[in-house]
Design a protein around this motif. Structure first.
Motif, PDB file in Angstrom:
ATOM      1  N   THR A  62      40.593  56.259  29.559  1.00  0.00           N
ATOM      2  CA  THR A  62      41.202  54.951  29.329  1.00  0.00           C
ATOM      3  C   THR A  62      40.184  53.838  29.549  1.00  0.00           C
ATOM      4  O   THR A  62      40.120  52.886  28.763  1.00  0.00           O
ATOM      5  N   THR A  63      39.390  53.945  30.597  1.00  0.00           N
ATOM      6  CA  THR A  63      38.364  52.934  30.862  1.00  0.00           C
ATOM      7  C   THR A  63      37.379  52.860  29.703  1.00  0.00           C
ATOM      8  O   THR A  63      37.006  51.769  29.264  1.00  0.00           O
ATOM      9  N   VAL A  66      39.339  51.278  26.566  1.00  0.00           N
ATOM     10  CA  VAL A  66      39.700  49.870  26.723  1.00  0.00           C
ATOM     11  C   VAL A  66      38.469  49.000  26.953  1.00  0.00           C
ATOM     12  O   VAL A  66      38.309  47.955  26.321  1.00  0.00           O
ATOM     13  N   GLY A  67      37.608  49.426  27.849  1.00  0.00           N
ATOM     14  CA  GLY A  67      36.452  48.603  28.196  1.00  0.00           C
ATOM     15  C   GLY A  67      35.211  48.889  27.382  1.00  0.00           C
ATOM     16  O   GLY A  67      34.242  48.136  27.442  1.00  0.00           O
ATOM     17  N   ARG A  69      33.109  51.159  27.931  1.00  0.00           N
ATOM     18  CA  ARG A  69      32.020  51.542  28.835  1.00  0.00           C
ATOM     19  C   ARG A  69      32.561  52.472  29.906  1.00  0.00           C
ATOM     20  O   ARG A  69      33.760  52.662  30.026  1.00  0.00           O
ATOM     21  N   GLY A  71      33.337  53.405  33.832  1.00  0.00           N
ATOM     22  CA  GLY A  71      33.808  52.605  34.953  1.00  0.00           C
ATOM     23  C   GLY A  71      32.683  52.290  35.924  1.00  0.00           C
ATOM     24  O   GLY A  71      31.669  52.990  35.970  1.00  0.00           O
ATOM     25  N   ARG A  72      32.866  51.223  36.659  1.00  0.00           N
ATOM     26  CA  ARG A  72      31.875  50.822  37.663  1.00  0.00           C
ATOM     27  C   ARG A  72      32.516  50.880  39.042  1.00  0.00           C
ATOM     28  O   ARG A  72      33.724  50.763  39.194  1.00  0.00           O
ATOM     29  N   ASP A  75      35.019  48.187  39.884  1.00  0.00           N
ATOM     30  CA  ASP A  75      36.281  48.067  39.152  1.00  0.00           C
ATOM     31  C   ASP A  75      37.463  48.262  40.102  1.00  0.00           C
ATOM     32  O   ASP A  75      37.488  49.219  40.873  1.00  0.00           O
ATOM     33  N   LYS A  77      40.394  49.376  39.539  1.00  0.00           N
ATOM     34  CA  LYS A  77      41.086  50.650  39.307  1.00  0.00           C
ATOM     35  C   LYS A  77      40.395  51.794  40.051  1.00  0.00           C
ATOM     36  O   LYS A  77      41.037  52.716  40.505  1.00  0.00           O
TER      37      LYS A  77
END
Length: 113
Positions: A62-63, A66-67, A69, A71-72, A75, A77
């Motif tokens: 999902t990340t 949606v983004g 990229r 995840g970081r 984030d 989430k």
């Protein structure tokens, strides 16, 4: 495993009614072949571990969708996921309240346990 089962007596194999295994298609297939009359149980740890892996994969997918990229660490989430994976005893009262309030938003009467 099947080779080992073949070395055991038929009486002993027939006396086995339940088998606890981890979540493995290989183990399950061996049990179904070597001990077809047994019930297979999966331990609580392995069920939770599998659920966490599935949640991690869904969050990561999902990340990325949606983004656009990965995840970081910063984030929100990601920190929420880490909090959900910890046991209540390992959370401070503030961390637990933050998590509980986020999960209970919009529900009347929600309060931390």
């Amino acid at each position: 495993m099947l080779a080992w089962l073949a070395t055991t007596s038929l009486t002993w194999r027939k006396s086995i009614t339940h088998v606890a295994i981890d979540v493995s298609a290989t183990y399950r297939a061996a049990i179904r072949t070597g001990l077809p009359h047994t019930r297979v149980a999966v331990g609580h740890f392995h069920v939770v571990q599998l659920a966490n892996k599935m949640l991690w994969a869904a969050r990561r997918r999902t990340t990325a969708e949606v983004g656009g990229r990965r995840g970081r660490a910063t984030d929100p989430k990601r920190s929420a996921r880490r909090r959900l994976l910890r046991s209540r005893e390992d959370l401070t009262d503030e961390q637990f309240a933050t998590m509980w309030n986020a999960l209970g938003e919009g529900q009347s009467g929600s309060r931390p346990c």
